[in-house]
Write a protein that holds these residues in place. Sequence first.
Motif, mmCIF file in Angstrom:
data_model
loop_
_atom_site.group_PDB
_atom_site.id
_atom_site.type_symbol
_atom_site.label_atom_id
_atom_site.label_comp_id
_atom_site.label_asym_id
_atom_site.label_seq_id
_atom_site.Cartn_x
_atom_site.Cartn_y
_atom_site.Cartn_z
ATOM 1 N N TYR A 9 0.835 -1.209 0.000
ATOM 2 C CA TYR A 9 0.000 0.000 0.000
ATOM 3 C C TYR A 9 0.871 1.261 0.000
ATOM 4 O O TYR A 9 0.698 2.162 -0.830
ATOM 5 N N TYR A 45 -5.741 0.421 2.446
ATOM 6 C CA TYR A 45 -5.266 -0.545 3.438
ATOM 7 C C TYR A 45 -5.990 -0.253 4.745
ATOM 8 O O TYR A 45 -6.113 0.910 5.137
ATOM 9 N N VAL A 87 -5.093 -5.833 1.016
ATOM 10 C CA VAL A 87 -5.355 -4.489 0.484
ATOM 11 C C VAL A 87 -6.633 -4.547 -0.360
ATOM 12 O O VAL A 87 -7.004 -5.600 -0.864
#
Lengths: 355, 355
Positions: free
Chosen positions: A308, A320, A330
């Motif tokens: 992320y 995230y 994610v």
Amino acid sequence: MSKFWSRTAREAKPYIPGEQPNESQIIKLNTNENPYPPSPNTLEAMKEVVNEGLRKYPTPTVDSLKRVIANREGVNSEQVFVGNGSDEVLAFAFQAFFEANEAIKFPSVTYSFYPVYANLYGIPYQAVTLNDDFTIDVEAMKQSIGGVIFPNPNAPTGLALRLYQVEEILQGNPNNVVIVDEAYVEFGAESAVELVEQYPNLLVTKTLSKSHALAGIRVGYAIGQEDLIEGLERIKNSFNSYTINSVSLAGAETALSDDAYYRETLERVINTRVWFKQSLEELGFEVLDSKANFLFVKPTGVEAEWLYLTLKERGFYIRYFDKPEVRGYVRISIGTDEEMERLLNEISNLLNSDC
Amino acid sequence: MSKFWSRTAREAKPYIPGEQPNESQIIKLNTNENPYPPSPNTLEAMKEVVNEGLRKYPTPTVDSLKRVIANREGVNSEQVFVGNGSDEVLAFAFQAFFEANEAIKFPSVTYSFYPVYANLYGIPYQAVTLNDDFTIDVEAMKQSIGGVIFPNPNAPTGLALRLYQVEEILQGNPNNVVIVDEAYVEFGAESAVELVEQYPNLLVTKTLSKSHALAGIRVGYAIGQEDLIEGLERIKNSFNSYTINSVSLAGAETALSDDAYYRETLERVINTRVWFKQSLEELGFEVLDSKANFLFVKPTGVEAEWLYLTLKERGFYIRYFDKPEVRGYVRISIGTDEEMERLLNEISNLLNSDC
């Protein structure tokens, strides 16, 4: 903290939405927006009402938009409520149907605004643990004390319940309202609207933000039997007479009448989701079987949080959630084919350079 | 009544707004709209953002609009809150600053949404009787238990307090928030914004609906010290992340930067109010000394309700409030010179035919 704050203000735990960066070169896959524009007719209808008529208040009863929605959903106008985005519809529903001393149920991994509303209105809640495969535990959603709310498909997993499962939850809560939040339903799940006639405890909410590429105009709605809709109207009319501005009204009416265009963009998003999911799986990532316009993804070989943050540095915004149950995942919104190809390349490069 | 309604829904006593008739031949002087259009720049700015960008969410923090407002009001951006019309701002303020068990004060004749909010959030209130001349009783507004709210100018009387009187109320409630609702302030009253630095308990609310001829786009705002604004943000962010849509944002920013245009239309409304008031007085009507874009009028020779109903039949919408203290009065919004001349003729004819 201020001495002037009410208890409500002191105890509020506000929702934090996904970032809305200004820079246009960013590939923004963090708030589940539709990658395709609203239809030309929609934009034309909005431009037409940007004139001197804006000096007047909009209609407080939004009858014409209600008729369009009723027609589309196969219900009558008295079974339709409209709000300033489905978030406002949900906030009103929490006030209208849930009680301060009666615990409601929602999944432990779900839209993170639900506990925020519950907290704002002093409604206790039980977060129902998901099954090991991240599906909603249908059995455990029955027999709530104060009511039930869940998204279908769920967010951020993208997993959808089948209609018979939604029905089981409705039957398991005959004396309480069950809110089915269908923000993402148009991307491949089954809508519960057809159950409204049969279940007086069912409220279905939808939004134009995702399916109709209109997050910018803030229109959402609810479908339910007349007395539930009347309950929502009572709250809304005690809060703000005119929640929907005239330009959004015009856009929403036209968008919801322009089915051919939106059906095509929905299909494009779904097709992109299919190949992108497969490509991630080929990289060894675990990807849940999403019926929404996003994928919930467990990277392999790298940490989710690292992925992320690193993608963000490189101009790709994904989401995230720093919560125990989903720290390995994610959430990636589905963009255009080109955006997803660029993201896939970037991820492949990161994996290679990281090895 | 439904078994699914919460106590809040059951006990709600919704606000009833003025009628919004669809027929364009009606002369609509019942909801205090501005008779002049928004500025050409305002409309242009809105049209410019009606494009594919609407697929994205608007900014949740509205920083740019806050800067424009801060600049205009001579405060900093952290002292500005923006809402979906000032009604939403007021609803949030009731939640943020008033308590369920502490009675607030507002005038007995005032904006009829205040008791509706109080009822929605379970806040007790004391309606403070006006003085015999319909002015707000400043002394009686002091020493509230839970806070104070009043419009300045007051509605539907149009009478304004002087700034030193507002200050007395602030000093008389040092531990409670005093909300000064300045929806109509630009039509001739003194704004309390300049007192914000000095009084941590002051919240001033404004709207673009009247002064900026933008009732159709739903934008209002509040000015106060940082911690009051933060209290409002906590409630808003627990309710709806994106209350202002992208098109309204663009319109509001431009309108609030386009002062010369709006100053001229404000002056035109004020000039019309002056001659129309005098003309009604020449008919023998009693007219309060309004600083707003409406007049509160006691007809002579005919009943107020009869006048309201008869004018409605003839295509002129004004407002009548069926409440003991004001049953002898009608409220007439100020339209264009031509509209007011036509109304005046109609009233003269009614009086003559009635004699």
